[in-house]
Write an enzyme that holds these catalytic residues in place. Sequence first.
Site, PDB file in Angstrom:
ATOM      1  N   PRO A   2       0.825  -1.218   0.000  1.00 51.59           N
ATOM      2  CA  PRO A   2       0.000   0.000   0.000  1.00 51.59           C
ATOM      3  C   PRO A   2       0.857   1.266   0.000  1.00 51.59           C
ATOM      4  O   PRO A   2       1.818   1.371   0.748  1.00 51.59           O
ATOM      5  CB  PRO A   2      -0.791  -0.098   1.303  1.00 51.59           C
ATOM      6  N   GLU A   3       0.513   2.217  -0.871  1.00 47.49           N
ATOM      7  CA  GLU A   3       1.193   3.506  -0.931  1.00 47.49           C
ATOM      8  C   GLU A   3       0.184   4.578  -0.493  1.00 47.49           C
ATOM      9  O   GLU A   3      -0.899   4.258  -0.034  1.00 47.49           O
ATOM     10  CB  GLU A   3       1.709   3.751  -2.356  1.00 47.49           C
TER      11      GLU A   3
END
Length: 275
Positions: A2-3
């Site tokens: 996840p960014e």
Amino acid sequence: MPELPEVESIRRSLEPLVSGRQIVRAEILDSRLVQPELSLDIATRLEGERISTLGRRGKYLLIRFESGKTLVIHLRMTGSLRHRRAGGEPLPYERARLTLNDRCELVYRDVRRFGTWRLLGTNELESYLNARVGPEPLEPDFSPELLRGRLAGRRTALKAALLDQRTLAGLGNIYVDEALWAARLHPARAAGSLSRQATVRLHGAIREALALGIARQGATLRDYALPGGETGSMQNEFRVYGREGKPCERCGGAISKTRIAGRGTWFCPRCQRRR
Ligand SMILES: [Zn+2]
């Protein structure tokens, strides 16, 4: 992994479901999640806390409590949160569970177990985050001049500099590759070598890539899902990421894959020439 857009999508989706709710029971099932603190200690301290708002700083999700304390969650590679009715069967790779006072629960899952939970007081929070993350690229004060200052004098590869969370907060492998393609910049060129004009392009490209990621509720490649279980659709918008050998949408040339800063890196050798 996840960014920024994935964590922001989780925050937006989860906040209306949990704000104002109180934690009636906390279970930390994996001691690694909270080390060097003790699982039982953190669980005890979480019980009774009432959630006020959800925040985000870079890739950190911040669960803020009315007491002033904040639970700082980093999902790392495979962490995810699920919100559901309380009392369900354990989910695969469940590492923690917070039971709320509305008969719902927040379940934290993590296959690889790199995720972290830190419970911090008001005084500790700012220094904890500022030591780890640089400016927020979607904040109004993030300007091309600010970006130029972050990259100035750096001889490291541009991609490596952008992956460094202290340069900018929240960028990871996907959005860096997408932004560099949009800005027509080679990922391996020296970070400090950008002209003023190239910096303006990169600044715009970073913000557009992140905004599109948020609008599509993130990219679901493997583990990422929203707290209700829905997937994101940013993976349908990729221009370079994972598109090795496929035609570049801008020039028709084939997308290449290489390795920079130890990470798989996709780019168009025609549009993103190395000076
Ligand atoms: Zn191209």
